[in-house]
Design a protein around this motif. Structure first.
Motif, mmCIF file in Angstrom:
data_model
loop_
_atom_site.group_PDB
_atom_site.id
_atom_site.type_symbol
_atom_site.label_atom_id
_atom_site.label_comp_id
_atom_site.label_asym_id
_atom_site.label_seq_id
_atom_site.Cartn_x
_atom_site.Cartn_y
_atom_site.Cartn_z
ATOM 1 N N GLY A 1 36.251 45.596 5.546
ATOM 2 C CA GLY A 1 36.395 46.994 5.189
ATOM 3 C C GLY A 1 35.374 47.509 4.193
ATOM 4 N N GLU A 2 34.678 46.608 3.515
ATOM 5 C CA GLU A 2 33.737 47.045 2.480
ATOM 6 C C GLU A 2 32.551 47.791 3.053
ATOM 7 N N GLN A 3 32.029 47.320 4.177
ATOM 8 C CA GLN A 3 30.850 47.969 4.729
ATOM 9 C C GLN A 3 31.158 49.394 5.166
ATOM 10 N N THR A 4 32.321 49.593 5.772
ATOM 11 C CA THR A 4 32.693 50.947 6.183
ATOM 12 C C THR A 4 32.775 51.879 4.982
ATOM 13 N N ARG A 5 33.387 51.398 3.903
ATOM 14 C CA ARG A 5 33.485 52.233 2.689
ATOM 15 C C ARG A 5 32.109 52.509 2.103
ATOM 16 N N ALA A 6 31.237 51.492 2.119
ATOM 17 C CA ALA A 6 29.886 51.677 1.590
ATOM 18 C C ALA A 6 29.102 52.672 2.437
ATOM 19 N N GLU A 7 29.239 52.594 3.748
ATOM 20 C CA GLU A 7 28.531 53.518 4.634
ATOM 21 C C GLU A 7 29.036 54.940 4.455
ATOM 22 N N THR A 8 30.346 55.091 4.251
ATOM 23 C CA THR A 8 30.914 56.422 4.025
ATOM 24 C C THR A 8 30.368 57.028 2.739
ATOM 25 N N ASN A 9 30.283 56.231 1.705
ATOM 26 C CA ASN A 9 29.760 56.723 0.430
ATOM 27 C C ASN A 9 28.286 57.077 0.532
ATOM 28 N N LEU A 10 27.510 56.224 1.194
ATOM 29 C CA LEU A 10 26.086 56.510 1.359
ATOM 30 C C LEU A 10 25.885 57.774 2.175
ATOM 31 N N ALA A 11 26.677 57.931 3.237
ATOM 32 C CA ALA A 11 26.562 59.138 4.063
ATOM 33 C C ALA A 11 26.856 60.392 3.253
ATOM 34 N N ARG A 12 27.824 60.317 2.354
ATOM 35 C CA ARG A 12 28.149 61.475 1.519
ATOM 36 C C ARG A 12 26.973 61.862 0.632
ATOM 37 N N ARG A 13 26.283 60.890 0.111
ATOM 38 C CA ARG A 13 25.134 61.167 -0.746
ATOM 39 C C ARG A 13 23.958 61.715 0.082
ATOM 40 N N ILE A 14 23.780 61.207 1.295
ATOM 41 C CA ILE A 14 22.708 61.750 2.140
ATOM 42 C C ILE A 14 23.056 63.165 2.580
ATOM 43 N N ASP A 15 24.352 63.447 2.753
ATOM 44 C CA ASP A 15 24.766 64.834 2.987
ATOM 45 C C ASP A 15 24.241 65.748 1.880
ATOM 46 N N ASP A 16 24.301 65.273 0.638
ATOM 47 C CA ASP A 16 23.807 66.065 -0.493
ATOM 48 C C ASP A 16 22.316 66.351 -0.358
ATOM 49 N N VAL A 17 21.561 65.342 0.079
ATOM 50 C CA VAL A 17 20.125 65.543 0.277
ATOM 51 C C VAL A 17 19.886 66.559 1.390
ATOM 52 N N GLU A 18 20.621 66.412 2.495
ATOM 53 C CA GLU A 18 20.456 67.327 3.629
ATOM 54 C C GLU A 18 20.722 68.768 3.198
ATOM 55 N N ARG A 19 21.755 68.978 2.405
ATOM 56 C CA ARG A 19 22.028 70.333 1.913
ATOM 57 C C ARG A 19 20.895 70.837 1.024
ATOM 58 N N GLY A 20 20.331 69.939 0.232
ATOM 59 C CA GLY A 20 19.235 70.335 -0.646
ATOM 60 C C GLY A 20 17.984 70.744 0.101
ATOM 61 N N LEU A 21 17.860 70.275 1.334
ATOM 62 C CA LEU A 21 16.692 70.600 2.159
ATOM 63 C C LEU A 21 17.018 71.631 3.230
ATOM 64 N N SER A 22 18.211 72.228 3.150
ATOM 65 C CA SER A 22 18.711 73.059 4.245
ATOM 66 C C SER A 22 17.914 74.339 4.452
ATOM 67 N N ASP A 23 17.165 74.776 3.433
ATOM 68 C CA ASP A 23 16.390 76.012 3.598
ATOM 69 C C ASP A 23 15.025 75.763 4.207
#
Length: 209
Positions: free
Chosen positions: A121-143
């Protein structure tokens, strides 16, 4: 100056900026697990924290921590435009990105670089957390901006690029984040970024040409 580095680690961003600014420097590879430099020296006498980067700017004076070193270097040659002027709102925006990259995105890769196997279960949780942080980057580049502060490459891009580039090493694709994927590819095409990757053995010379 003397850069203490580990190939592909966040210290790569310091190399990129040193090269972007055309600042003369030498570099020493570090085995952070052993706490030794490549020539057998005790790295803990250089940086008691035992991780990279460390930048010796003159005998007896060593800087640590990526956000601090990157801003120090940018301010050595302000005419290069790798950081907005101190005291401006744009400089605070730069610091926002540097701190986010250091405290959130960089940290999210920790489970893959811990040296141990994922428990159930650790890898799934780690991937979810990493994806959330990359979501932040994607929003920062959204314009559609080419770099995190807009039209100009800064030290924040050097650091963000290096950390996002780790997705390739852990097999975590960026297809879900097209703006982020395009951003990584764009920075990777900068001649200095490619030369820095070659210097650390992460890209073949012929591939960089």
């Amino acid at each position: 100056m003397l850069l203490y580095f580990k190939p592909g680690a966040c210290s790569l961003s310091i190399r990129i900026v040193l090269m972007e600014l055309d600042l003369p420097f030498e570099s020493v590879e570090v085995d952070t697990k052993a706490g030794k430099t490549i020539n057998g020296g005790d790295y803990r006498t250089i940086n008691p924290k035992s991780y990279v980067p460390a930048l010796q700017i003159e005998p007896g004076i060593v800087l640590t921590e990526n956000p601090a070193i990157l801003q120090y270097l940018a301010d050595l040659r302000p005419q290069a435009g790798l950081a907005p002027a101190a005291g401006t709102l744009d400089r605070v925006r730069l610091q926002e990105w540097l701190n986010f990259t250091s405290s959130e995105l960089h940290k999210a890769f920790g489970p893959w670089f811990s040296g141990r196997t994922f428990a159930e279960g650790e890898q799934t949780r780690a991937e979810t957390n990493l994806a959330r942080r990359i979501d932040d980057v994607e929003r920062g580049l959204s314009d559609g901006r080419p770099f995190v502060l807009g039209q100009t490459f800064t030290v924040a891009d050097a650091y963000l690029f290096v950390v996002l580039n780790w997705t390739g090493f852990i097999g975590f694709g960026l297809a879900r984040w097209p703006k982020t994927a395009a951003y990584v590819a764009r920075v990777a095409q900068r001649p200095v970024a490619r030369a820095a990757l070659v210097a650390e053995g992460l890209l073949q010379q012929e591939a960089a040409q």
